[in-house]
Design a protein around this motif. Sequence first.
Motif, mmCIF file in Angstrom:
data_model
loop_
_atom_site.group_PDB
_atom_site.id
_atom_site.type_symbol
_atom_site.label_atom_id
_atom_site.label_comp_id
_atom_site.label_asym_id
_atom_site.label_seq_id
_atom_site.Cartn_x
_atom_site.Cartn_y
_atom_site.Cartn_z
ATOM 1 N N PHE A 11 8.347 -78.844 -108.491
ATOM 2 C CA PHE A 11 7.493 -79.439 -107.449
ATOM 3 C C PHE A 11 7.995 -79.062 -106.058
ATOM 4 O O PHE A 11 7.198 -78.784 -105.159
ATOM 5 C CB PHE A 11 7.440 -80.966 -107.589
ATOM 6 N N GLN A 12 9.311 -79.028 -105.877
ATOM 7 C CA GLN A 12 9.856 -78.660 -104.562
ATOM 8 C C GLN A 12 9.516 -77.211 -104.239
ATOM 9 O O GLN A 12 9.185 -76.889 -103.103
ATOM 10 C CB GLN A 12 11.369 -78.863 -104.528
ATOM 11 N N SER A 13 9.606 -76.328 -105.231
ATOM 12 C CA SER A 13 9.287 -74.924 -104.971
ATOM 13 C C SER A 13 7.795 -74.748 -104.659
ATOM 14 O O SER A 13 7.403 -73.808 -103.973
ATOM 15 C CB SER A 13 9.691 -74.042 -106.150
ATOM 16 N N LEU A 14 6.954 -75.704 -105.152
ATOM 17 C CA LEU A 14 5.512 -75.674 -104.854
ATOM 18 C C LEU A 14 5.182 -76.463 -103.589
ATOM 19 O O LEU A 14 4.010 -76.625 -103.252
ATOM 20 C CB LEU A 14 4.721 -76.255 -106.040
ATOM 21 N N HIS A 15 6.234 -76.973 -102.911
ATOM 22 C CA HIS A 15 6.113 -77.751 -101.678
ATOM 23 C C HIS A 15 5.360 -79.055 -101.901
ATOM 24 O O HIS A 15 4.667 -79.551 -101.013
ATOM 25 C CB HIS A 15 5.451 -76.921 -100.556
ATOM 26 N N ARG A 16 5.494 -79.623 -103.081
ATOM 27 C CA ARG A 16 4.946 -80.954 -103.392
ATOM 28 C C ARG A 16 6.118 -81.916 -103.366
ATOM 29 O O ARG A 16 6.640 -82.331 -104.393
ATOM 30 C CB ARG A 16 4.258 -80.942 -104.751
ATOM 31 N N MET A 17 6.536 -82.273 -102.160
ATOM 32 C CA MET A 17 7.761 -83.025 -101.948
ATOM 33 C C MET A 17 7.667 -84.455 -102.483
ATOM 34 O O MET A 17 8.661 -84.999 -102.965
ATOM 35 C CB MET A 17 8.137 -83.037 -100.474
ATOM 36 N N ASN A 18 6.501 -85.088 -102.414
ATOM 37 C CA ASN A 18 6.376 -86.458 -102.929
ATOM 38 C C ASN A 18 6.604 -86.490 -104.442
ATOM 39 O O ASN A 18 7.308 -87.368 -104.959
ATOM 40 C CB ASN A 18 5.006 -87.043 -102.593
ATOM 41 N N ASP A 19 5.991 -85.535 -105.151
ATOM 42 C CA ASP A 19 6.186 -85.467 -106.608
ATOM 43 C C ASP A 19 7.638 -85.102 -106.945
ATOM 44 O O ASP A 19 8.219 -85.647 -107.892
ATOM 45 C CB ASP A 19 5.239 -84.434 -107.226
ATOM 46 N N ALA A 20 8.204 -84.182 -106.140
ATOM 47 C CA ALA A 20 9.599 -83.775 -106.366
ATOM 48 C C ALA A 20 10.529 -84.970 -106.167
ATOM 49 O O ALA A 20 11.450 -85.198 -106.946
ATOM 50 C CB ALA A 20 9.988 -82.638 -105.443
#
Length: 175
Positions: A11-20
């Motif tokens: 998720f962080q690599s996809l820039h989905r920080m809330n999910d990460a």
Amino acid sequence: WFTLNARSQNFQSLHRMNDATADALRAYELARGIGLPLYIGGSARRLSEIYAATGDYPRAYRFSAESIEMADKAARLKSNTRMVELAQRYETDGKQRLIDELKRHNERQDANQRWLWTVLIGSAVLLLLTSFFLIRLRRSRREIQRLNIGLEQRVKARTAELRQQSRYLRTLFDT
């Protein structure tokens, strides 16, 4: 725990920080529930990376410090475990040496005992043989004495006979 951390990285690599962050927090709570410093430190490091990426540096610092502390604790536990293993191995080796020494001592005692039994049985056999020959010797002596007495009586009887014949012949010559 591994799956949650892997998803958090994805998720962080996809820039989905809330999910990460959500997956990293769930992994952190799970690690706290397990209670292993290695997992807690890994989760704290993961949260530190996420908070640093989002710009929340105080939280990133707090989790980074906790990660370092847990890594130290895990290293201490690992070294303590290693020390316990070494102590147990030393104790086991010491016991094994003692067991080996006792086995050698028992083997020597068994050998000495076998030797003692051999000497004892040999002595008993020798005593029996000596007794047997002494009894035979006594019987032979008695037999010889009996024969000797018989011969002496025969000699006395023959001598008496000869004397009587000699007296008879003398009287005959004298007459």
